[in-house]
Design a protein around this motif. Structure first.
Motif, PDB file in Angstrom:
ATOM      1  N   GLU A  70       3.736  35.222 -26.218  1.00 19.10           N
ATOM      2  CA  GLU A  70       3.027  34.203 -27.000  1.00 19.10           C
ATOM      3  C   GLU A  70       1.667  33.878 -26.377  1.00 19.10           C
ATOM      4  O   GLU A  70       1.507  33.918 -25.154  1.00 19.10           O
ATOM      5  CB  GLU A  70       3.854  32.909 -27.074  1.00 19.10           C
ATOM      6  N   LEU A  71       0.717  33.552 -27.240  1.00 18.48           N
ATOM      7  CA  LEU A  71      -0.538  32.966 -26.783  1.00 18.48           C
ATOM      8  C   LEU A  71      -0.253  31.519 -26.400  1.00 18.48           C
ATOM      9  O   LEU A  71       0.285  30.742 -27.199  1.00 18.48           O
ATOM     10  CB  LEU A  71      -1.588  33.012 -27.889  1.00 18.48           C
ATOM     11  N   ALA A  72      -0.598  31.156 -25.160  1.00 15.80           N
ATOM     12  CA  ALA A  72      -0.397  29.789 -24.678  1.00 15.80           C
ATOM     13  C   ALA A  72      -1.722  29.042 -24.692  1.00 15.80           C
ATOM     14  O   ALA A  72      -2.764  29.587 -24.315  1.00 15.80           O
ATOM     15  CB  ALA A  72       0.183  29.808 -23.265  1.00 15.80           C
ATOM     16  N   VAL A  73      -1.673  27.798 -25.132  1.00 13.25           N
ATOM     17  CA  VAL A  73      -2.858  26.949 -25.222  1.00 13.25           C
ATOM     18  C   VAL A  73      -2.704  25.799 -24.229  1.00 13.25           C
ATOM     19  O   VAL A  73      -1.693  25.081 -24.244  1.00 13.25           O
ATOM     20  CB  VAL A  73      -3.014  26.380 -26.649  1.00 13.25           C
ATOM     21  N   LEU A  74      -3.704  25.639 -23.369  1.00 13.80           N
ATOM     22  CA  LEU A  74      -3.696  24.537 -22.392  1.00 13.80           C
ATOM     23  C   LEU A  74      -4.501  23.373 -22.950  1.00 13.80           C
ATOM     24  O   LEU A  74      -5.663  23.534 -23.332  1.00 13.80           O
ATOM     25  CB  LEU A  74      -4.297  25.005 -21.069  1.00 13.80           C
ATOM     26  N   ILE A  75      -3.874  22.208 -23.012  1.00 16.82           N
ATOM     27  CA  ILE A  75      -4.533  21.005 -23.511  1.00 16.82           C
ATOM     28  C   ILE A  75      -5.383  20.393 -22.396  1.00 16.82           C
ATOM     29  O   ILE A  75      -4.935  20.235 -21.260  1.00 16.82           O
ATOM     30  CB  ILE A  75      -3.496  19.989 -24.022  1.00 16.82           C
ATOM     31  N   GLY A  76      -6.630  20.028 -22.735  1.00 13.79           N
ATOM     32  CA  GLY A  76      -7.581  19.584 -21.725  1.00 13.79           C
ATOM     33  C   GLY A  76      -7.825  18.090 -21.664  1.00 13.79           C
ATOM     34  O   GLY A  76      -8.444  17.596 -20.713  1.00 13.79           O
ATOM     35  N   LYS A  77      -7.352  17.344 -22.668  1.00 10.26           N
ATOM     36  CA  LYS A  77      -7.522  15.892 -22.628  1.00 10.26           C
ATOM     37  C   LYS A  77      -6.476  15.233 -23.510  1.00 10.26           C
ATOM     38  O   LYS A  77      -5.882  15.873 -24.376  1.00 10.26           O
ATOM     39  CB  LYS A  77      -8.932  15.487 -23.068  1.00 10.26           C
ATOM     40  N   THR A  78      -6.262  13.952 -23.294  1.00  8.28           N
ATOM     41  CA  THR A  78      -5.231  13.204 -24.001  1.00  8.28           C
ATOM     42  C   THR A  78      -5.667  12.876 -25.419  1.00  8.28           C
ATOM     43  O   THR A  78      -6.828  12.524 -25.663  1.00  8.28           O
ATOM     44  CB  THR A  78      -4.905  11.906 -23.239  1.00  8.28           C
ATOM     45  N   GLY A  79      -4.732  13.003 -26.360  1.00  2.00           N
ATOM     46  CA  GLY A  79      -5.040  12.658 -27.740  1.00  2.00           C
ATOM     47  C   GLY A  79      -3.783  12.421 -28.550  1.00  2.00           C
ATOM     48  O   GLY A  79      -2.710  12.955 -28.248  1.00  2.00           O
ATOM     49  N   PHE A  80      -3.906  11.611 -29.571  1.00  2.00           N
ATOM     50  CA  PHE A  80      -2.798  11.283 -30.479  1.00  2.00           C
ATOM     51  C   PHE A  80      -3.351  11.234 -31.898  1.00  2.00           C
ATOM     52  O   PHE A  80      -4.469  10.750 -32.121  1.00  2.00           O
ATOM     53  CB  PHE A  80      -2.173   9.942 -30.081  1.00  2.00           C
TER      54      PHE A  80
END
Length: 223
Positions: A70-80
């Motif tokens: 799978e392509l993995a995506v790293l989240i760089g900042k907090t969000g909702f």
């Protein structure tokens, strides 16, 4: 807690790993499943992480362990409740992950109408590479994925085949879970999933990201 590395920017500790099931049509067909109108989401614990560059120890006494590149995506900042227009602003980088699955355990749970968290969340269920900054990846929605076991091609696909694209997944997931810095989003797997055995040599590659070779070993304990 386990950490992941964003090249040039150091290490991050994911609070969660969000998996996406049934996001490629041919994989849906091979699993004899049906397409969902919404993304199929599950969570892997941080303790499932391990480095893909080192030998990967899989459990031996719970049935088949299947590979899913799978392509993995790293989240760089907090969000909702992130909007689609802003979704990619929350991405820090991209890497390669294996979503390892205890397939027999998962099937029994599904047949009995029970949760299948164990099948996706066991120790070492998420081997993962280092992440490359998103600026280095020209188009993450058009990357070839390939997985080879003992010299035999098992999985081949392209991220352009995703039914739900990366921004759509970020929007959907963030409706329910606040995304935090270091979180990882797994984006689904193409067809060709299959079992791994101790001694197998596995090669995983995602275009423009990395080509990694690793070995499968076994671990066991008294039941």
């Amino acid at each position: 807690m386990n950490t992941v590395r964003l090249i040039e920017d150091g290490h991050f500790t994911p609070s969660k790993i969000i998996g996406v099931g049934l996001n490629y049509s041919e994989h849906i067909a091979e699993m004899k499943s049906k397409r969902s109108d919404e993304p199929v989401i599950f969570i892997k614990p941080n303790s499932a992480l391990c480095r893909i560059y080192e030998p990967i120890a899989i459990p031996l006494h719970y049935g088949a362990v299947h590979h899913e590149i799978e392509l993995a995506v790293l989240i760089g900042k907090t969000g909702f409740e992130i909007s689609e227009a802003q979704a990619m602003d929350y991405v820090a980088g991209f890497g390669i992950a294996l979503d390892l699955t205890l397939r027999d355990v998962q099937k029994r749970a599904k047949d009995q109408g029970r949760p299948w968290a164990i099948a996706k969340g066991f120790k070492n269920a998420c081997p993962i590479s280092d992440f490359f900054k998103k600026e280095q990846i020209q188009n993450p929605q058009n990357l070839e994925l390939k997985l080879i076991v003992n010299g035999q091609l098992r999985q081949k696909g392209n991220t352009n085949q995703m039914l739900f694209k990366i921004p759509e997944l970020i929007v959907y997931v963030s409706k329910f879970f606040p995304l935090e810095t270091g979180d990882i989003l797994l984006t689904g797997t193409p067809s060709g999933v299959g079992p791994l055995q101790p001694g197998d040599m596995v090669e995983v590659e995602i275009e423009s990201i990395a080509n990694v070779q690793t070995k499968i070993v076994g671990w066991s304990h008294e039941r």
